[in-house]
Design a protein around this motif. Structure first.
Motif: not given
Lengths: 116, 415
Positions: A62-68
């Motif tokens: 349920g948690k969005p994570t972002m990567t470059d």
């Protein structure tokens, strides 16, 4: 039948390209796009900004994570696409082979999935 | 033959053709295969009692078509699928007759061949599809022949059929400008099946003989479909000539026998005769290439009643032609062996010396060099070359053959 033509090319692969060569390639893309519009195959298409501008998003628990950066580190990056209408795979492949980027990198031909 | 096995043979003969005909209107291979299976089962029940119909192919096409229509009706009840309704309309229309020499059904088969051998499919998938849909082999049989678990082979076939369906691989004979390349690809698939049966030494020997026969059968079908193409005729001739010598190629103990040492009376004379006639015919057609030329080389060998009668000059000339069209190091190696037969081993070794860098990892290069060095009397260099061949060789009968060669040279070497 609709096919997405995904143009993969190494962004670092051609550092020595001269401005006039770049202009020639851009002109070639313009002519190619005009030709598939005239033939009725064209449904859409865009060039993408470099992968250095990409952000990858995942939602886990349920948690969005972002990567470059892009999803996968590969030698060739997705640089643009065309969406075309073609009667079968042979026609789609023939169109893909005329994309200027096919000479420097590769073009993946993917049929669109149909839901009915 | 009892009625049932007679019916089974007829069914097997027509299976590929009926499928090809069905696929003209039913694009879904799974639906077509299911319908065909039901029709074949009906034939196996009805024919032994009522007799095989006059036109079994037409009977099977019509029975399978009716089953496909039933299935499509059932599906269209649930969802109004435009395409399936269109198929249905097309399917319920009249079907051309199913006599063996019927031109439309021949075109259907040709379309199926080019679909199965489409370059967008991986080569193992092309081979599996061709054996399954055209030659009518069961998934298990193909899996055993290629030493792959049945589940893997089944999945390979499922994926290939799904791709044909989802990516809309055309069910069509290629355009004239693409035809030679696509035909070459289809011939490559058949030749691969043949070589799998002929060359490999692992696996079920009986099944491998079957693979050679299946490949020759496919070759015959392609000749019937494309009678004017030199390479199609050439491939069939090449397979016939090669296969005709297979009984003499191994001893009863499974040891390899070189062409020059084979008992030529054990060759299949009738099959050689057919192969030679087909080679002659192939060379008169348009587009002579590697297959027709290799057949011509095999035909020259076959025409010599004793090894020493072989017309090596003609063989060198044919290799020159082959090298011009297929300039590969392996062809050049074979040519060098033929040159050695005409002009002596020293000349052959000179020809081979240019190939060392390209073929250093190829055991047959070293064993061919070893044989020529043995003939020149250079025992030390010959032992060295045979030794390298042995180190590179993966095939047990060939390893034993090389060991025998090494022992022979050691026995002759002074000191």
């Amino acid at each position: 039948m609709q096919y997405l033509l995904l143009i993969y090319e190494s962004e670092a692969g051609r550092p020595d390209v001269k401005p006039e060569e770049m202009n020639a390639i851009i002109a070639e893309y313009g002519a190619f796009t005009a030709s598939i519009k005239a033939s009725g195959n064209y449904l859409g298409g865009e060039a993408l900004a470099p992968v250095s501008t990409a952000t990858t998003v995942r939602v886990r628990d349920g948690k969005p994570t972002m990567t470059d950066g892009p999803f996968a580190e590969t030698k060739e990056q997705l640089g643009g696409y065309y969406l075309v209408e073609a009667k079968d795979l042979d026609e789609a492949v023939a169109i893909a082979a005329r994309i200027p980027g096919a000479r420097f990198g590769s073009v993946e031909v993917r049929p669109l999935m149909k839901f009915d | 033959m009892d009625a049932r096995s007679e019916v089974q043979a007829v069914v097997r003969e027509h299976r590929g053709w009926v499928l090809a005909r069905l696929l003209r209107s039913v694009r879904d291979i799974d639906l077509a295969e299911d319908a065909l299976q039901l029709a074949l089962e009906a034939a196996l029940v009805q024919w032994p009692r009522a007799g095989v119909p006059d036109h079994p192919r037409a009977w099977l096409v019509s029975a399978a078509k009716n089953r496909a229509i039933d299935e499509l009706r059932r599906r269209t009840l649930h969802a109004e699928k435009e395409e399936e309704v269109a198929w249905l309309a097309e399917l319920t229309g009249p079907v051309p007759g199913g006599a063996p020499d019927d031109a439309p059904i021949r075109d259907d088969m040709l379309r199926l061949v080019f679909t199965c051998c489409h370059p967008s499919l991986a080569e193992p998938s092309q081979v599996a599809l061709t054996l399954h849909t055209i030659a009518g082999l069961e998934t298990d049989e193909i899996a055993r022949a290629f030493l792959v678990p049945p589940a893997t082979m089944a999945q390979r076939l499922v994926r290939a059929k799904q791709k044909i369906q989802a990516a809309r691989v055309p069910y069509a004979v290629p355009e004239a400008n693409e035809l030679p390349a696509r035909r070459h690809a289809a011939l490559g698939v058949v030749y691969l099946v043949f070589n799998e049966g002929y060359s490999a030494t692992r696996g079920d020997a009986l099944l491998r003989r079957d693979l050679c026969r299946v490949a020759i059968g496919l070759g015959r079908e392609l000749v019937a479909l494309m009678p004017d193409a030199a390479e199609v005729a050439g491939l069939l001739a090449l397979m016939l000539l090669t296969d005709a010598r297979s009984a003499a190629r191994r001893t009863d103990a499974g040891e390899l026998v070189l062409l020059e040492d084979q008992d030529r009376s054990a060759w299949d004379a009738a099959q050689l005769e057919e192969g030679i006639a087909r080679t002659r015919h192939a060379l008169t057609l348009q587009g002579v290439g590697p297959y027709a030329l290799q057949a011509a080389i095999a035909a020259v060998h076959s025409e010599a009643t004793r090894a020493e009668d072989t017309d090596w000059r003609q063989i060198v000339a044919l290799y020159d032609e082959l090298l011009r069209r297929a300039p590969t190091p392996v062809v050049a190696l074979n040519r060098a062996v033929a040159v050695a037969m005409v002009d002596g081993p020293a000349r052959g070794l000179v020809e081979m010396s240019a190939l060392g860098s390209a073929l250093d990892g190829y055991h047959l290069f070293h064993s061919a060099r070893g044989a020529l060095l043995e003939r020149t009397g250079d025992h030390a260099a010959s032992l060295d070359a045979y030794g390298r061949a042995l180190a590179l060789c993966q095939n047990e009968p060939e390893q034993r053959f090389l060991q025998r060669r090494i022992e022979r040279v050691r026995a002759r070497a002074p000191g």
